[in-house]
Design a protein around this motif. Structure first.
Motif, PDB file in Angstrom:
ATOM      1  N   MET A   1       0.825  -1.185   0.000  1.00  0.00           N
ATOM      2  CA  MET A   1       0.000   0.000   0.000  1.00  0.00           C
ATOM      3  C   MET A   1       0.875   1.256   0.000  1.00  0.00           C
ATOM      4  N   GLN A   2       1.912   1.274   0.835  1.00  0.00           N
ATOM      5  CA  GLN A   2       2.786   2.430   0.898  1.00  0.00           C
ATOM      6  C   GLN A   2       3.564   2.594  -0.413  1.00  0.00           C
ATOM      7  N   LEU A   3       3.952   1.472  -1.038  1.00  0.00           N
ATOM      8  CA  LEU A   3       4.657   1.552  -2.309  1.00  0.00           C
ATOM      9  C   LEU A   3       3.794   2.239  -3.361  1.00  0.00           C
ATOM     10  N   GLY A   4       2.515   1.895  -3.397  1.00  0.00           N
ATOM     11  CA  GLY A   4       1.605   2.520  -4.352  1.00  0.00           C
ATOM     12  C   GLY A   4       1.458   4.011  -4.102  1.00  0.00           C
ATOM     13  N   ARG A   5       1.354   4.399  -2.844  1.00  0.00           N
ATOM     14  CA  ARG A   5       1.232   5.816  -2.495  1.00  0.00           C
ATOM     15  C   ARG A   5       2.486   6.572  -2.892  1.00  0.00           C
ATOM     16  N   LEU A   6       3.646   6.003  -2.597  1.00  0.00           N
ATOM     17  CA  LEU A   6       4.901   6.663  -2.939  1.00  0.00           C
ATOM     18  C   LEU A   6       5.088   6.772  -4.449  1.00  0.00           C
ATOM     19  N   THR A   7       4.696   5.748  -5.173  1.00  0.00           N
ATOM     20  CA  THR A   7       4.795   5.787  -6.631  1.00  0.00           C
ATOM     21  C   THR A   7       3.895   6.873  -7.198  1.00  0.00           C
ATOM     22  N   SER A   8       2.685   6.966  -6.683  1.00  0.00           N
ATOM     23  CA  SER A   8       1.763   8.020  -7.135  1.00  0.00           C
ATOM     24  C   SER A   8       2.309   9.399  -6.811  1.00  0.00           C
ATOM     25  N   GLU A   9       2.866   9.548  -5.615  1.00  0.00           N
ATOM     26  CA  GLU A   9       3.426  10.829  -5.202  1.00  0.00           C
ATOM     27  C   GLU A   9       4.610  11.209  -6.088  1.00  0.00           C
TER      28      GLU A   9
END
Length: 80
Positions: A1-9
């Motif tokens: 979940m955090q990987l997806g957020r960081l990628t989007s950011e």
């Protein structure tokens, strides 16, 4: 979940950086050097944020890989 957020950011900051540089180019083409410099300064801020997010993304990816390796190592084998 955090990987997806960081990628989007990361993607969002990358686009913001590109837009700020495009705005600087447009301002400079119109002869508005003051606005061009402001937009370049904005792009620099975004670039700094991008470096930080990429470092965090790299660290999170490494932690994720370590966790997966740990799970694979501690999982019972089919022979157990």
């Amino acid at each position: 979940m955090q990987l997806g957020r960081l990628t989007s950011e990361r993607d969002k900051i990358t686009e913001n950086t590109r837009q700020a540089l495009a705005n600087a180019d447009q301002a400079r083409a119109k002869g508005d050097e003051a606005t061009a410099q402001k937009m370049e300064s904005t792009a620099e801020v975004f670039a700094t944020q991008l470096v930080n997010v990429e470092k965090e993304l790299e660290n999170t990816t490494q932690l994720h890989q370590q966790a997966v390796s740990c799970l694979l190592y501690t999982s019972p084998s089919p022979r157990d």
